[in-house]
Motif scaffolding. Structure first.
Motif, short mmCIF file in Angstrom:
data_model
loop_
_atom_site.label_atom_id
_atom_site.label_comp_id
_atom_site.label_asym_id
_atom_site.label_seq_id
_atom_site.Cartn_x
_atom_site.Cartn_y
_atom_site.Cartn_z
N TYR A 181 0.85 -1.19 0.00
CA TYR A 181 0.00 0.00 0.00
C TYR A 181 0.89 1.24 0.00
N HIS A 182 0.35 2.36 -0.50
CA HIS A 182 1.06 3.63 -0.49
C HIS A 182 0.10 4.74 -0.06
N SER A 183 0.62 5.71 0.62
CA SER A 183 -0.23 6.80 1.13
C SER A 183 -0.92 7.55 0.01
N ARG A 184 -0.29 7.62 -1.16
CA ARG A 184 -0.87 8.37 -2.27
C ARG A 184 -2.12 7.69 -2.83
N SER A 185 -2.29 6.38 -2.56
CA SER A 185 -3.47 5.66 -3.03
C SER A 185 -4.48 5.41 -1.91
N LEU A 186 -4.21 5.99 -0.72
CA LEU A 186 -5.11 5.87 0.41
C LEU A 186 -5.62 7.25 0.80
N GLN A 187 -6.65 7.29 1.62
CA GLN A 187 -7.18 8.56 2.11
C GLN A 187 -6.69 8.76 3.53
N ASP A 188 -5.94 9.85 3.73
CA ASP A 188 -5.40 10.11 5.05
C ASP A 188 -6.53 10.35 6.05
N ILE A 189 -6.32 9.89 7.26
CA ILE A 189 -7.37 10.00 8.27
C ILE A 189 -7.71 11.46 8.57
N ARG A 190 -6.77 12.38 8.33
CA ARG A 190 -7.06 13.80 8.53
C ARG A 190 -8.19 14.27 7.63
N ASP A 191 -8.29 13.65 6.45
CA ASP A 191 -9.33 14.04 5.50
C ASP A 191 -10.63 13.25 5.73
#
Length: 457
Positions: A419-429
């Motif tokens: 997994y990569h952060s760019r393909s996930l939704q950050d919890i801040r959002d």
């Protein structure tokens, strides 16, 4: 905010009450009026301090945490001012009702209190409620309805008093009589303050009983229970998992130094531990002795039995992941391991509205070494991984149809990728709270707790 006592005319409060003229001279009637105002003021003061107690004692957990210091201090100041002003008002009122010689003009004092305590208090209340989740229940609906009904009654009662013959006479004399001019000005201040409080009460009702969707539409929150509140937690926790980032999972490339290119290892969904309510243990075993790094992931079930969950190997040079088929014989005897134990802390309203997740970690660098704490720091953000001394845990939500079954993404039966952060939704959002969709004050990752006992295999 609860109902404030009705503050009225500067001269003869009891004699200004309409429809009860035959009782104005009765001492017991004066006592009833005084007692009613004291009860209302005391209830309001108690609600202010209870609100401050809730805000001051909120802990950082899932979604919610302590409010900004400026809001807490402002709320404390208004509570202190409210305590002092209500005390003065009650003493002043008793002198006016029973002796006819108050310290201060009742309407002037009322106007001052409304503008230094009532208006700031309802403003802060609106700011807090706009950013917080309220439990959905019929009791909560009634509570919010009483709040706005009380504000309406205050305005209507004041309007009745200010339309009396004495009040109209003061308006007619406003240009000629200084005292009449002062009374009209004070009443205007009082009425303006009451209208603002009514508007604030209406906003609190709106924020607590309605929710605003990401597309801008507004829905009424339909209660399903009478007293015990229910929280709409699906919007916060669906498809949200804990992800682990460590240099061990990164490719041998310069790009891997940047957060968006770091390989993430998915541990488990938040909802799994929230529903099971038992400690969750994740064991990551790896072997770097020869060739590609091999991994075996083990988990403990609800009975505490450890089972093999997944295995794979990663080729850092070729930047590929191969899914293993026979996990039992996958790793040699000389192994390293990370052992995580996660614990769910149950909700405790209002301190922890959605609870919290805590963890502890132990490491072992070969089969003969001791089980110990890691020699690196675990941050809640992969952006902090500027050197080998930092790893990270973080909450992310998957996007679209992205696989969320395994610890790494299985692109086929034999191949996979991280997994990569760019393909996930950050919890801040993801965690935008309340009607106003405010920035979350909760934790971005589980909290480290050394008191959780962890044993290596």
């Amino acid at each position: 905010m609860e109902n404030k006592a009705i503050r009225t005319k500067p001269d003869g409060l009891v004699s200004s009450i309409p429809f009860c003229r035959g009782f104005h001279g009765k001492r017991y009637f004066k006592f009833i009026v005084f007692l009613l105002i004291v009860i209302l003021d005391t209830a309001d003061l108690a609600s202010d301090w209870l609100l401050y107690n809730d805000v001051a004692n909120t802990k950082e957990g899932l979604v919610y945490g302590p409010l900004e210091g400026s809001i807490r201090y402002a709320l404390l100041v208004t509570c202190i001012i409210g305590t002092q002003s209500i005390t003065i008002e009650i003493i002043n009122l008793s002198l006016e009702i029973f002796r006819g010689n108050p310290w201060f003009d009742l309407e002037l004092l009322s106007a001052v209190i409304i503008w230094i305590e009532d208006v700031p208090q309802i403003t802060i209340n609106v700011v807090i409620i706009a950013c917080r989740e309220e439990a959905i229940s019929y009791f909560q609906l009634v509570k919010a309805s009483v709040l706005i009904a009380g504000a309406i009654i205050r305005v209507l009662f004041s309007l009745i008093l200010y339309c009396s013959n004495k009040a109209i006479r003061d308006i007619k004399r406003v240009k000629k009589n200084h005292e009449s001019r002062s009374r009209v000005f004070n009443r205007a201040l009082i009425m303006t303050g009451l209208i603002i409080t009514l508007g604030g009460a209406a906003m609190v009702f709106l924020f607590t009983q309605y929710e605003r969707n990401p597309d801008g539409t507004i829905n009424f929150k339909v209660p399903n229970s009478y007293v015990e509140g229910e929280y709409d937690d699906a919007k916060y926790f669906n498809n949200v998992s804990i992800y682990f980032s460590h240099e061990l999972f990164d490719w041998n490339t310069t790009a891997s130094r940047y957060a968006e290119h770091r390989n993430l290892f998915r541990l488990f969904k938040i909802n799994e531990i929230r529903q099971e309510k038992v400690d969750r243990m994740i064991i990551i075993q790896y072997d770097e002795l020869t060739g590609p790094t091999k991994f075996v992931i083990k988990e403990s079930d609800m009975s505490g039995n450890v089972r093999v969950n997944e295995c794979f190997q990663m080729d850092r040079t070729g930047k590929n992941v191969t899914i293993g088929s026979n996990c039992t014989a996958y790793i040699a005897l000389s192994i390293n391991e990370f052992v995580f134990k996660f614990r769910y802390i149950k909700p405790y309203v209002p301190k922890l509205i959605f609870g919290d997740i805590k963890y502890n970690i132990k490491v072992k660098y070969n089969s003969a070494s001791t089980c110990k704490s890691p020699d690196y720091v675990i941050s809640n953000s992969i952006k902090d991984q500027s050197n080998k001394r930092v790893a990270s845990l973080h909450y992310y939500r998957t996007k679209g149809s992205l696989d969320e079954t395994n610890h790494v993404i299985h692109t086929s039966a034999t191949h996979g990728t991280f997994y990569h952060s760019r393909s996930l939704q950050d919890i801040r959002d993801v965690w935008k709270t309340g009607f106003a969709h405010c920035k979350s004050t909760g934790s971005l990752a589980p909290h480290h707790d050394d008191s959780i006992d962890v044993q290596c295999t």
